[in-house]
Scaffold this motif. Structure first.
Motif, short mmCIF file in Angstrom:
data_model
loop_
_atom_site.label_atom_id
_atom_site.label_comp_id
_atom_site.label_asym_id
_atom_site.label_seq_id
_atom_site.Cartn_x
_atom_site.Cartn_y
_atom_site.Cartn_z
N THR A 25 15.54 4.22 62.75
CA THR A 25 14.38 3.67 62.06
C THR A 25 14.65 3.57 60.57
O THR A 25 15.01 4.56 59.93
CB THR A 25 13.15 4.57 62.31
N ALA A 26 14.51 2.36 60.04
CA ALA A 26 14.83 2.14 58.62
C ALA A 26 14.52 0.69 58.25
O ALA A 26 14.26 -0.15 59.12
CB ALA A 26 16.31 2.41 58.35
N LEU A 27 14.58 0.43 56.97
CA LEU A 27 14.59 -0.94 56.46
C LEU A 27 16.04 -1.40 56.45
O LEU A 27 16.89 -0.75 55.83
CB LEU A 27 14.00 -1.00 55.06
N TYR A 28 16.33 -2.49 57.13
CA TYR A 28 17.70 -3.00 57.21
C TYR A 28 17.85 -4.17 56.24
O TYR A 28 17.06 -5.13 56.28
CB TYR A 28 18.01 -3.43 58.65
N LEU A 29 18.86 -4.06 55.40
CA LEU A 29 19.08 -5.06 54.36
C LEU A 29 20.44 -5.73 54.49
O LEU A 29 21.43 -5.07 54.81
CB LEU A 29 18.99 -4.40 52.98
N CYS A 30 20.44 -7.00 54.21
CA CYS A 30 21.67 -7.78 54.24
C CYS A 30 22.16 -8.00 52.80
O CYS A 30 21.37 -8.27 51.89
CB CYS A 30 21.38 -9.12 54.90
#
Length: 120
Positions: A90-95
Motif C-alpha cells: 500500500t503506497a502512492l506509486y510514482l513514475c
C-alpha cells in the motif's frame, strides 16, 4: 514540455493484481529510461523497479518475482504489473522518466502518482 500521468491504482484484496500505467505526453520523442517509486504514509520514497535505455531491468528485493516493469515505446507508456499484492505494498506509486524530447534534449519528469491500497 513533458508530462507524465500515472493511472491504474485502486483498492485490491491481498493476493490480487493491478497494472499501473505511466503515459508520457508533450514533446516526447522517446522514453530513455524509467523508474517506478512508491511512498507509503510516514515512510520515505523507495525505488521499486527500473528499466533503462537498453531495457535492462532491476527490481527492489521486496517486489522481485511479483512485479514486472515493461514499456510500449509506440505508446510512450511504461507499465508496472503487480501480482501477489500484500498490505505492505500500500503506497502512492510514482513514475519517473528520462525523456528524449522532440528537440533531442533529455528531460527528467515525475508524475503525480497513483494510489494503491491493499486491504481485505
Amino acid at each position: 514540455q513533458v508530462q507524465l500521468v500515472e493511472s491504474g491504482g485502486g483498492l485490491v484484496q491481498p493476493g490480487g493484481s493491478l497494472t499501473l500505467s505511466c503515459v508520457a505526453s508533450g514533446s516526447v520523442f522517446a522514453i530513455k529510461s524509467a523508474n517506478w517509486y512508491r511512498q507509503a504514509p510516514g515512510k520515505e520514497r523507495e525505488l521499486v523497479a527500473t528499466i533503462d535505455v537498453r531495457s535492462n531491468i532491476k527490481y527492489a528485493d521486496f517486489v522481485k518475482d511479483r512485479f514486472t516493469i515493461s514499456r510500449d515505446s509506440h505508446k510512450s507508456t511504461v507499465y508496472l504489473h503487480m501480482n501477489g499484492l500484500k498490505p505492505e505494498d500500500t503506497a502512492l506509486y510514482l513514475c519517473n522518466a528520462q525523456i528524449l524530447t522532440t528537440q533531442f534534449q533529455t528531460s527528467e519528469s515525475w508524475g503525480q502518482g497513483t494510489r494503491v491500497t491493499v486491504s481485505a
